[in-house]
Write an enzyme that holds these catalytic residues in place. Sequence first.
Site, PDB file in Angstrom:
ATOM      1  N   GLU A   1      34.105  10.510  31.591  1.00  0.00           N
ATOM      2  CA  GLU A   1      34.797   9.956  30.412  1.00  0.00           C
ATOM      3  C   GLU A   1      36.129  10.648  30.192  1.00  0.00           C
ATOM      4  O   GLU A   1      37.130  10.019  29.842  1.00  0.00           O
ATOM      5  CB  GLU A   1      33.916  10.088  29.164  1.00  0.00           C
ATOM      6  CG  GLU A   1      32.789   9.080  29.135  1.00  0.00           C
ATOM      7  CD  GLU A   1      31.769   9.343  28.039  1.00  0.00           C
ATOM      8  OE1 GLU A   1      30.881   8.514  27.878  1.00  0.00           O
ATOM      9  OE2 GLU A   1      31.848  10.386  27.350  1.00  0.00           O
TER      10      GLU A   1
ATOM     11  N   HIS B   1      34.092  -9.915  38.218  1.00  0.00           N
ATOM     12  CA  HIS B   1      33.945 -10.168  36.767  1.00  0.00           C
ATOM     13  C   HIS B   1      32.753  -9.388  36.200  1.00  0.00           C
ATOM     14  O   HIS B   1      32.161  -9.805  35.208  1.00  0.00           O
ATOM     15  CB  HIS B   1      33.785 -11.655  36.475  1.00  0.00           C
ATOM     16  CG  HIS B   1      34.764 -12.519  37.213  1.00  0.00           C
ATOM     17  ND1 HIS B   1      36.026 -12.803  36.724  1.00  0.00           N
ATOM     18  CD2 HIS B   1      34.688 -13.113  38.425  1.00  0.00           C
ATOM     19  CE1 HIS B   1      36.671 -13.574  37.593  1.00  0.00           C
ATOM     20  NE2 HIS B   1      35.893 -13.762  38.647  1.00  0.00           N
TER      21      HIS B   1
ATOM     22  N   SER C   1      23.571  15.633  23.472  1.00  0.00           N
ATOM     23  CA  SER C   1      24.043  15.285  22.138  1.00  0.00           C
ATOM     24  C   SER C   1      23.445  16.278  21.160  1.00  0.00           C
ATOM     25  O   SER C   1      22.302  16.705  21.325  1.00  0.00           O
ATOM     26  CB  SER C   1      23.595  13.870  21.803  1.00  0.00           C
ATOM     27  OG  SER C   1      23.551  13.702  20.400  1.00  0.00           O
TER      28      SER C   1
ATOM     29  N   LYS D   1      19.667  12.320  24.923  1.00  0.00           N
ATOM     30  CA  LYS D   1      20.909  11.892  25.559  1.00  0.00           C
ATOM     31  C   LYS D   1      21.387  12.812  26.676  1.00  0.00           C
ATOM     32  O   LYS D   1      21.265  14.026  26.611  1.00  0.00           O
ATOM     33  CB  LYS D   1      22.024  11.810  24.511  1.00  0.00           C
ATOM     34  CG  LYS D   1      21.770  10.747  23.480  1.00  0.00           C
ATOM     35  CD  LYS D   1      22.412   9.444  23.847  1.00  0.00           C
ATOM     36  CE  LYS D   1      23.884   9.512  23.517  1.00  0.00           C
ATOM     37  NZ  LYS D   1      24.484   8.203  23.618  1.00  0.00           N
TER      38      LYS D   1
END
Length: 466
Positions: free
Chosen positions: A299, A165, A286, A292
């Site tokens: 992804e 979980h 970024s 970043k």
Amino acid sequence: MQEKKAGLNNAEFWSGRFTEPVAEIVKRYTASVFFDNRLAEVDIRGSLAHAKMLAAVGVLSGEDLAAIERGMAEILREIHAGQFEWQLDLEDVHLNIERRLTEKVGDAGKRLHTGRSRNDQVATDVRLYVRDAIDRNLQQLKDVQLAFLSLAEKHADTVMPGFTHLQVAQPVSFGHHMLAYFEMMKRDAERFADCRKRVNRLPLGAAALAGTTYPIDRAMVARELGFDGVCENSLDAVSDRDFAIEYCAAASLLMTHLSRLSEELILWMTPRFGFIKLSDRFCTGSSIMPQKKNPDVPELIRGKTGRSNGNLISLLTLMKGQPLAYNKDNQEDKEPLFDSIDTVRDTLAIVADMLTGVTVNTEAMRAAASQGFATATDLADYLVKKGVAFRDAHEIVALAVRHAELQGCDLNDLPLDVLKGFSAGIDADVYSVLTLEGSLASRNHIGGTAPAQVRAAVERARGALD
Ligand code: ARG
């Protein structure tokens, strides 16, 4: 796109009984050459085997066969050199190549299609193409499996929190976690290898749908092309694309596994976890936020899993309404199939490389495993071994955890007399099971997370891979 040359279009292959030319938009709508020309090499391989067989059974002369072989060799060179002029007017890869062959070698080129149809031709091409893809995938999967094994071996003793979980559950070895992915890849490889058995059957000889009147030798063509045997029913041979669907299904499962891996890599590299770093070559910055470092590659693997699933659904849907035998619907099998093949090829290449660029922050993993009472189950198991029933032990530990939580400490920070207050059976030896190392080492059976088991599993896996 090429200028239309006079008398040089697909209609010449079948126009005898038509009274008006095909509309331009219909030509574009029905043409596949700009996506099926990647079949050129396998198409030529198939044609050469067919021609050789026709010559062997006496349907084609030795001179015609020689002319076809010479012409095809030249065509292959033109294609490799980027000089082949693919023409929309010639509809698909098959008619483009056949037309060029006839330009080069005359009547011999016109005889190549004897006893054959584009229906069994294209089915053969696609099978050869998928078979090559599977063979490459299996090699690539091996690289990925080896990468998981190196990480597993290197990190057999590295402790991380295991989750259920997404909540800290029990400590596990990071090597063990890597081996979970190894197992998934192993099954993916098995699936591709199994799919290959059904892919590797020869449709040629089925002709349009019913077989052919020539004395063909299908077994010879199968041998020439490395097929394990022939498709045993001509209607089935030209019509079913279940083998392509199976490939896409295996691809989707593989991508699903790699998507889960990607999701974990993404989580682990956020500063909140801080478990790993990915090499910079797999990250991007970024344009607005200078601080970043984004995990674009994982992804995209996660994202591309969606298109792979879409391809599978496209093919299933393509098939479901088709009456026997061949229907033009089947031309639509190519783009989804090719897309899955390309996606798997690139994704496997990237994953193999990306895994070698993972650096592990063992301190951060350890610190995270020390929080969340990851050894609570070990304490319960300890009590059971001292004669307490498991359900009672569960309750005792729950109370101990609540107490520790209130104190703001871990279970192994509680003094012995406090622990004894929860159960008289607790002795000083309890602290050895409350450590992370003790917890890992005690799960010492096949499939368990004990570092010794991880090392043994790596060794077994290496043996099985060679
Ligand atoms: N381009 C076609 C395909 O991909 C080849 C077979 C065409 N056959 C036909 N009868 N129109 O399926």
